[in-house]
Design an enzyme around this catalytic site. Structure first.
Site, PDB file in Angstrom:
ATOM      1  N   PHE A 107       0.803  -1.214   0.000  1.00  0.00           N
ATOM      2  CA  PHE A 107       0.000   0.000   0.000  1.00  0.00           C
ATOM      3  C   PHE A 107       0.843   1.273   0.000  1.00  0.00           C
ATOM      4  CE2 PHE A 107       0.881  -0.262   4.510  1.00  0.00           C
ATOM      5  CZ  PHE A 107       0.789   1.038   4.999  1.00  0.00           C
ATOM      6  N   LYS A 108       2.102   1.160   0.398  1.00  0.00           N
ATOM      7  CA  LYS A 108       2.956   2.344   0.430  1.00  0.00           C
ATOM      8  C   LYS A 108       3.130   2.981  -0.955  1.00  0.00           C
ATOM      9  CE  LYS A 108       3.630   1.297   4.755  1.00  0.00           C
ATOM     10  NZ  LYS A 108       4.902   1.066   5.409  1.00  0.00           N
ATOM     11  N   ASP A 109       2.872   2.200  -2.007  1.00  0.00           N
ATOM     12  CA  ASP A 109       3.010   2.750  -3.361  1.00  0.00           C
ATOM     13  C   ASP A 109       2.079   3.930  -3.609  1.00  0.00           C
ATOM     14  OD1 ASP A 109       5.004   0.984  -4.305  1.00  0.00           O
ATOM     15  OD2 ASP A 109       3.510  -0.553  -4.730  1.00  0.00           O
ATOM     16  N   THR A 142       7.838   0.195   3.429  1.00  0.00           N
ATOM     17  CA  THR A 142       8.146   1.585   3.094  1.00  0.00           C
ATOM     18  C   THR A 142       9.489   1.694   2.378  1.00  0.00           C
ATOM     19  OG1 THR A 142       6.841   2.555   4.876  1.00  0.00           O
ATOM     20  CG2 THR A 142       8.665   3.864   4.064  1.00  0.00           C
TER      21      THR A 142
END
Length: 482
Positions: A107-109, A142
Site C-alpha cells: 500500500f505504500k506505493d 516503506t
C-alpha cells in the site's frame, strides 16, 4: 492551507515547506491547521486519478493545480495496472480494499509514487536548489516503495534503514537489489523502533544539519512522519465509499467501517482525515499483532512501550513506538502543550497516559483489537477455504480483528500487501509444506491456490544483491553524514 507542528514550535507553514522539511524543527509532526470539506456529490463519479487531484489539491493549496492534475494522472495510471483503489467483495458485508497492485506490491506505493513528485515541486515552489538527502526507517514495505519512487531523481539521495532479520526475505531482497546511484540501504542490528529512533535523532541533531548544510545538503523524510506521505492515502477512503455506494452495498451517505492493520498509525489516520473532511466513515478499527501497544492504548488511554518486542509473521506491524499517533493526539486534544508533554514522557520514561476527555474523543472514532500469529494463520486458511480469498499475514490480522468489531455497516479490510511477499507463512497457514526458498514457496503457493505471483516479486530471484552492510543503531548518524 497552512500547517503547524504538533508540539507548538512552529505554525503558518506552507504545504511545500512541510513536505520538503519532513519533520518540524521542534521534532513535532506537521498537521493541517484546518480541514477542507469534501464536495461528495461532485467527487463521487470521478476516476481514481481525478479524485486524487481533488483530495490532494484541497490540502496542498500552494501547489499549481495544473501540476497536481498532471502528477496524479501520471501516478495512478499504468503503475497500478488499472486497479488503483480496487475493492473486492469477500462475502456479504465484508470487503477487501486491495492496495497492493502497485509496483512494489504494498500500500505504500499510493503515497510513494506521488510523493517524489510533490517533493521536487515543493523545492521549486520554495526556490530550493540544495541536494535533499532522505532518511527512511522501514519495517519492511516503506523502504522498497521509497527506493522505487526516488531512485535516479536528480538532486535527491535516499538512505533506507531496516531491522536486520526483521523483514521477510522478499522484503529484504526488494531493498537490497535496488538499482540507482543515489540509493543506499542499511540493515540495522535491532528492531524497527531502533531504526526509527535513530533516524529521528539524526533529524533532531543540529550538528548533523550544520555539517550537511556546508556540503549543500538538507535532510528530509519519506516516512509517514512526512505530510507528503499521508495526504495521498486519504484518497482511497473516499474512492472506496463511492464505489460501495455505486454497487448498492449501502445507501448513499450511510457509514462504512474500515479495519486497518497498522503499526505506525499512518494508514488508519488517513481514514480519520477523510472523516474530518466529511466522508461518512463509521468505525476505524485499529488491528494490531502481538505488538499490541495501540490496542492497549485505545482501550485504556495509557501508551506503554515498556514491553517485550515480538517478531511476528506480520513484520511491517512489529512496532512499539507509533509515530503518527502524535498527530491524532493533537487533533483530539487541541493542545500542543499536552502533546509535547506526552511525547517527552514517552521519550524519557517509555510511557504516558492521556486525560479522560482525550481518550473519550479517540474512542468516538476508533475501535481496536489484536491477533497473534496463530489466529492470523487460521484467518488466512478460513478466508481461502470459505470465501476463496487469499490474503497476506498483515491483512489476516485485520480480518480477524474485523470479525470482533462488526456493526451493521459494511466492513472494509485494508489489504496492505501481496500474499506473495510472505509466501512461506501463507503456505504454512494453508496447511502445506513451505520450501526454504521464498521463490520455491511462491511457486508452491501458485500451485496450491491458482493465484499468480506478481512479476515484480518473482523476478527478484535473478537480480544481484547490492547492499549487505549491517550497522548498529548508533551508526545511523554516521551513515547519514556519508
Amino acid at each position: 492551507m497552512e500547517y503547524q507542528s504538533t508540539r507548538g514550535g512552529v505554525s503558518g507553514v506552507s504545504a511545500s515547506e512541510a513536505i520538503v522539511r519532513g519533520l518540524a524543527p521542534d521534532s513535532g509532526l506537521y498537521v493541517p491547521q484546518s480541514f477542507p470539506q469534501a464536495d461528495l456529490q461532485a467527487w463521487k463519479g470521478l476516476s481514481y486519478p481525478q479524485l486524487a487531484d481533488k483530495v490532494v489539491g484541497s490540502f496542498l493549496t500552494d501547489y499549481d493545480p495544473a501540476f497536481l492534475a498532471q502528477a496524479t494522472a501520471a501516478t495512478y495510471g499504468d503503475a497500478f495496472a488499472g486497479k488503483a483503489g480496487h475493492v473486492e467483495k469477500v462475502r456479504d458485508g465484508l470487503y477487501a480494499l486491495e492496495l497492493w497492485h502497485g509496483p512494489t506490491c504494498a500500500f505504500k506505493d499510493y503515497a510513494l509514487q506521488l510523493m517524489p513528485k510533490l517533493l521536487l515541486q515543493g523545492k521549486k515552489n520554495l526556490n530550493r536548489t540544495e541536494t535533499t538527502r532522505i532518511l527512511v526507517a522501514t519495517s519492511g514495505d516503506t523502504g522498497k516503495a521509497a527506493l522505487a519512487g526516488y531512485a535516479g531523481l536528480e538532486g535527491i539521495e535516499i538512505s533506507v534503514f531496516y531491522p536486520n532479520a526483521g523483514t521477510s526475505e522478499i522484503q529484504r531482497l526488494q531493498m537490497a537489489t535496488q538499482q540507482g546511484d543515489n540509493v543506499h540501504v542499511y540493515a540495522v542490528d535491532g528492531n524497527f523502533d531502533d531504526a526509527q529512533t535513530g533516524v529521528k535523532k539524526v533529524f533532531a541533531d543540529a550538528d548533523v544539519a550544520a555539517a550537511l548544510e556546508k556540503r549543500g545538503i538538507r535532510l528530509s523524510s519519506a516516512n509517514s512522519i512526512n505530510w507528503g506521505r499521508l495526504v495521498p492515502q486519504i484518497v482511497y477512503y473516499f474512492y472506496t465509499c463511492f464505489r460501495l455506494a455505486e454497487k448498492g452495498a449501502m445507501a448513499w451517505g450511510e457509514p462504512v467501517d474500515f479495519c486497518v492493520p497498522t503499526g505506525n498509525f499512518g494508514d488508519i489516520l488517513a481514514g480519520y482525515y477523510a472523516k474530518r473532511m466529511g466522508l461518512p466513515v463509521g468505525r476505524l478499527v485499529c488491528a494490531s499483532n502481538e505488538n499490541n501497544v495501540l490496542t492497549d492504548f485505545i482501550r485504556t488511554g495509557t501508551y506503554d512501550a515498556r514491553r517485550e518486542f515480538h517478531k511476528t509473521a506480520s513484520p511491517s506491524m512489529d512496532i512499539l513506538i507509533s509515530s503518527n499517533l502524535e498527530r491524532l493526539l493533537y487533533h483530539v486534544s487541541g493542545s500542543t502543550e499536552k502533546v509535547a508533554s506526552w511525547m517527552k514522557d514517552l521519550s524519557t520514561q517509555g510511557h504516558y497516559t492521556v486525560d479522560a476527555q482525550t481518550l473519550a474523543a479517540i474512542q468516538e472514532s476508533f475501535a481496536c483489537g489484536c491477533a497473534d500469529d496463530e489466529q492470523g494463520a487460521k484467518e488466512i486458511r478460513d478466508r481461502f477455504e470459505q470465501d476463496g480469498y487469499l490474503c497476506d499475514t498483515h491483512t489476516a490480522v485485520a480480518f480477524r480483528v474485523a470479525e470482533d468489531c462488526r456493526s451493521t455497516a459494511p466492513m472494509v479490510v485494508l489489504s496492505t500487501a501481496s500474499p506473495f511477499k510472505f509466501p512461506r507463512d501463507v503456505l504454512r497457514a494453508l496447511g502445506a509444506e513451505a520450501p526454504e526458498s521464498d521463490f520455491d514457496s511462491m511457486q508452491a503457493l501458485t500451485a496450491k491456490t491458482g493465484c499468480a505471483a506478481p512479476a515484480a516479486l518473482s523476478s527478484l530471484r535473478d537480480l544481484p544483491v547490492r547492499f549487505t552492510e549491517v550497522i548498529a543503531p548508533a551508526a545511523i548518524r554516521e551513515a547519514a553524514l556519508r
